[in-house]
Structure formats: structure tokens, C-alpha cells
Write a protein that holds these residues in place. Sequence first.
Motif, PDB file in Angstrom:
ATOM      1  N   SER A  43       0.812  -1.334  -0.039  1.00 47.28           N
ATOM      2  CA  SER A  43       0.053   0.076   0.139  1.00 47.28           C
ATOM      3  C   SER A  43       0.743   1.054  -0.036  1.00 47.28           C
ATOM      4  O   SER A  43       0.804   2.135  -0.661  1.00 47.28           O
ATOM      5  CB  SER A  43      -0.808   0.137   1.189  1.00 47.28           C
ATOM      6  OG  SER A  43      -1.504   1.105   1.362  1.00 47.28           O
ATOM      7  N   ILE A  44       1.864   1.159   0.912  1.00 48.41           N
ATOM      8  CA  ILE A  44       2.940   2.421   0.873  1.00 48.41           C
ATOM      9  C   ILE A  44       3.539   2.677  -0.434  1.00 48.41           C
ATOM     10  O   ILE A  44       3.550   3.735  -1.093  1.00 48.41           O
ATOM     11  CB  ILE A  44       4.071   2.319   1.919  1.00 48.41           C
ATOM     12  CG1 ILE A  44       3.153   2.298   3.348  1.00 48.41           C
ATOM     13  CG2 ILE A  44       5.135   3.313   1.807  1.00 48.41           C
ATOM     14  CD1 ILE A  44       4.256   1.981   4.543  1.00 48.41           C
ATOM     15  N   VAL A  45       3.891   1.633  -0.973  1.00 46.65           N
ATOM     16  CA  VAL A  45       4.746   1.669  -2.352  1.00 46.65           C
ATOM     17  C   VAL A  45       3.594   2.174  -3.580  1.00 46.65           C
ATOM     18  O   VAL A  45       3.745   2.942  -4.292  1.00 46.65           O
ATOM     19  CB  VAL A  45       5.295   0.305  -2.757  1.00 46.65           C
ATOM     20  CG1 VAL A  45       5.803   0.143  -4.330  1.00 46.65           C
ATOM     21  CG2 VAL A  45       6.499   0.030  -1.969  1.00 46.65           C
ATOM     22  N   LEU A  49       3.723   5.827  -5.335  1.00 48.10           N
ATOM     23  CA  LEU A  49       3.631   5.990  -7.062  1.00 48.10           C
ATOM     24  C   LEU A  49       2.528   6.844  -7.606  1.00 48.10           C
ATOM     25  O   LEU A  49       2.604   7.354  -8.389  1.00 48.10           O
ATOM     26  CB  LEU A  49       3.488   4.483  -7.807  1.00 48.10           C
ATOM     27  CG  LEU A  49       4.813   3.507  -7.512  1.00 48.10           C
ATOM     28  CD1 LEU A  49       4.613   2.279  -8.041  1.00 48.10           C
ATOM     29  CD2 LEU A  49       6.056   4.252  -8.417  1.00 48.10           C
ATOM     30  N   ILE A  50       1.418   6.671  -6.971  1.00 53.18           N
ATOM     31  CA  ILE A  50       0.156   7.391  -7.398  1.00 53.18           C
ATOM     32  C   ILE A  50       0.494   8.961  -7.186  1.00 53.18           C
ATOM     33  O   ILE A  50       0.127   9.767  -7.957  1.00 53.18           O
ATOM     34  CB  ILE A  50      -1.138   6.820  -6.529  1.00 53.18           C
ATOM     35  CG1 ILE A  50      -1.426   5.607  -7.034  1.00 53.18           C
ATOM     36  CG2 ILE A  50      -2.075   7.846  -6.739  1.00 53.18           C
ATOM     37  CD1 ILE A  50      -2.505   5.027  -6.112  1.00 53.18           C
ATOM     38  N   LEU A  51       1.218   9.034  -5.951  1.00 56.65           N
ATOM     39  CA  LEU A  51       1.553  10.479  -5.386  1.00 56.65           C
ATOM     40  C   LEU A  51       2.280  11.010  -6.404  1.00 56.65           C
ATOM     41  O   LEU A  51       2.256  12.091  -6.954  1.00 56.65           O
ATOM     42  CB  LEU A  51       1.712  10.659  -4.172  1.00 56.65           C
ATOM     43  CG  LEU A  51       0.851  11.029  -2.954  1.00 56.65           C
ATOM     44  CD1 LEU A  51       1.560  10.847  -1.687  1.00 56.65           C
ATOM     45  CD2 LEU A  51       0.158  11.940  -3.304  1.00 56.65           C
ATOM     46  N   THR A  65      -4.664   9.983  -0.653  1.00 54.93           N
ATOM     47  CA  THR A  65      -3.620   9.017  -0.783  1.00 54.93           C
ATOM     48  C   THR A  65      -2.542   9.224   0.257  1.00 54.93           C
ATOM     49  O   THR A  65      -1.944   8.395   0.707  1.00 54.93           O
ATOM     50  CB  THR A  65      -3.132   9.415  -2.318  1.00 54.93           C
ATOM     51  OG1 THR A  65      -3.908   9.123  -3.220  1.00 54.93           O
ATOM     52  CG2 THR A  65      -1.816   8.354  -2.611  1.00 54.93           C
ATOM     53  N   SER A  66      -2.428  10.726   0.762  1.00 56.82           N
ATOM     54  CA  SER A  66      -1.593  10.914   1.880  1.00 56.82           C
ATOM     55  C   SER A  66      -1.974  10.293   2.935  1.00 56.82           C
ATOM     56  O   SER A  66      -1.171   9.444   3.913  1.00 56.82           O
ATOM     57  CB  SER A  66      -1.246  12.489   2.014  1.00 56.82           C
ATOM     58  OG  SER A  66      -0.806  12.794   0.728  1.00 56.82           O
ATOM     59  N   ILE A  67      -3.463  10.392   3.281  1.00 55.37           N
ATOM     60  CA  ILE A  67      -3.775   9.664   4.370  1.00 55.37           C
ATOM     61  C   ILE A  67      -3.605   8.320   4.243  1.00 55.37           C
ATOM     62  O   ILE A  67      -3.494   7.460   5.318  1.00 55.37           O
ATOM     63  CB  ILE A  67      -5.276  10.013   4.828  1.00 55.37           C
ATOM     64  CG1 ILE A  67      -5.482  11.654   5.018  1.00 55.37           C
ATOM     65  CG2 ILE A  67      -6.016   9.105   5.913  1.00 55.37           C
ATOM     66  CD1 ILE A  67      -6.930  11.921   4.888  1.00 55.37           C
ATOM     67  N   SER A  68      -3.699   7.633   3.297  1.00 54.96           N
ATOM     68  CA  SER A  68      -3.563   5.957   3.252  1.00 54.96           C
ATOM     69  C   SER A  68      -2.179   5.784   3.336  1.00 54.96           C
ATOM     70  O   SER A  68      -2.070   4.625   4.063  1.00 54.96           O
ATOM     71  CB  SER A  68      -4.138   5.748   1.668  1.00 54.96           C
ATOM     72  OG  SER A  68      -3.710   4.426   1.512  1.00 54.96           O
ATOM     73  N   ILE A  69      -1.326   6.682   2.988  1.00 55.54           N
ATOM     74  CA  ILE A  69       0.336   6.224   3.338  1.00 55.54           C
ATOM     75  C   ILE A  69       0.393   6.443   4.698  1.00 55.54           C
ATOM     76  O   ILE A  69       0.962   5.329   5.287  1.00 55.54           O
ATOM     77  CB  ILE A  69       1.248   7.208   2.397  1.00 55.54           C
ATOM     78  CG1 ILE A  69       1.184   6.913   0.997  1.00 55.54           C
ATOM     79  CG2 ILE A  69       2.353   7.112   3.061  1.00 55.54           C
ATOM     80  CD1 ILE A  69       1.895   8.029   0.330  1.00 55.54           C
TER      81      ILE A  69
END
Length: 172
Positions: A43-45, A49-51, A65-69
Motif C-alpha cells: 500500500s505504501i509503495v 507511485l500514485i502521488l 492518498t497521503s492519508i492512506s500512506i
Amino acid sequence: MKSLKNYFLCGNIIAGDFMKFKMKFSTAVYVLITAVICISITSIVLDALILAGKGGFMQGNTVITSISIVAAALLLTCCLSILFNSKYYFSENGFTVIYGFVPHVIPYENILAGAEEKMTHKLYLQYVDRDKKNDFLIIAVNVDEKYNDVIQSELEKRNKTFRRLNTPDENE
């Protein structure tokens, strides 16, 4: 100051002021923690990549996306902490159980008895929680079975009212 000869390493016991015992988990727990670690890293990777807009991923909502990381990193930290920092040890205040980074101290005078189950060789401690109306509680001490006697002997030294109990086999 104590000399270094008062401290020795024997497997995963450190003797001296504190005796530490690494918590032993079942195979299912190790598999589950490993799966969560792999999912968190993936998930972090992917979120990174999405960011970055790389690897064929289109940049989406930056906040989500940042909250997900951050959530995946917190989950990864908790899993690694549980895996590598779960232990039991004898401290000045009592028998301490640490699950990852959450400690629970049982005062020595509250520990009543210990019993090793004959078939599984699992050690159980009975104690009273004086903060909760003298409730009797039982905790499983998940360590390698060769340390059960060491733990019970140390509890006998630190608490004169501690008793060893035998749990009979069902086949006897």
C-alpha cells in the motif's frame, strides 16, 4: 555500579536487574502479521507511485492518498512492534507484559499462582486485579516451555505467597 559479569545472555533471557522473555506466538499469528506487513508495504509503495504519478498511475486525490500512506505506515509500525517488541520481564514494580508498545504491569503481590499445563506445556498465571473489585484473572505466558520453571522460580523469590499448581492431564 554492577559489573558486566552480573549480566549474561542465555537464549532470550537477560539476567541481572531484569529478566526478559520474548513472547512466542502461534504460527497463525506469525502468518497473519506477515500478511498485514506485506499488505502495508504494498500500500505504501502503490500510494507513493500514485502521488508521484509514476509507473502508469495517474495522480488522484492527494489528501486521500497521503492519508492512506500514513495509515499504512502506522499499521506497519504496529505490526513490527508486536512482532519484535512483545515480551515479558521482571521489573521493580512487578511482572510486566508488553504487547508491542503497550505495557501491562502486574504487581508481584497480586500474582497468586502459576500452573504449567502438562499436554501443551503452556504456563498460566492467576492474579487478582485489586483495582477492579478483586477480580481474579488468568494470563497465558506465551514463552518457550523451557523458561516456564525459570519464570515460576523467579515469582517464588519475589512473592512469598506465590504457589505452583499442577494441572492434571485428562488422560490420567
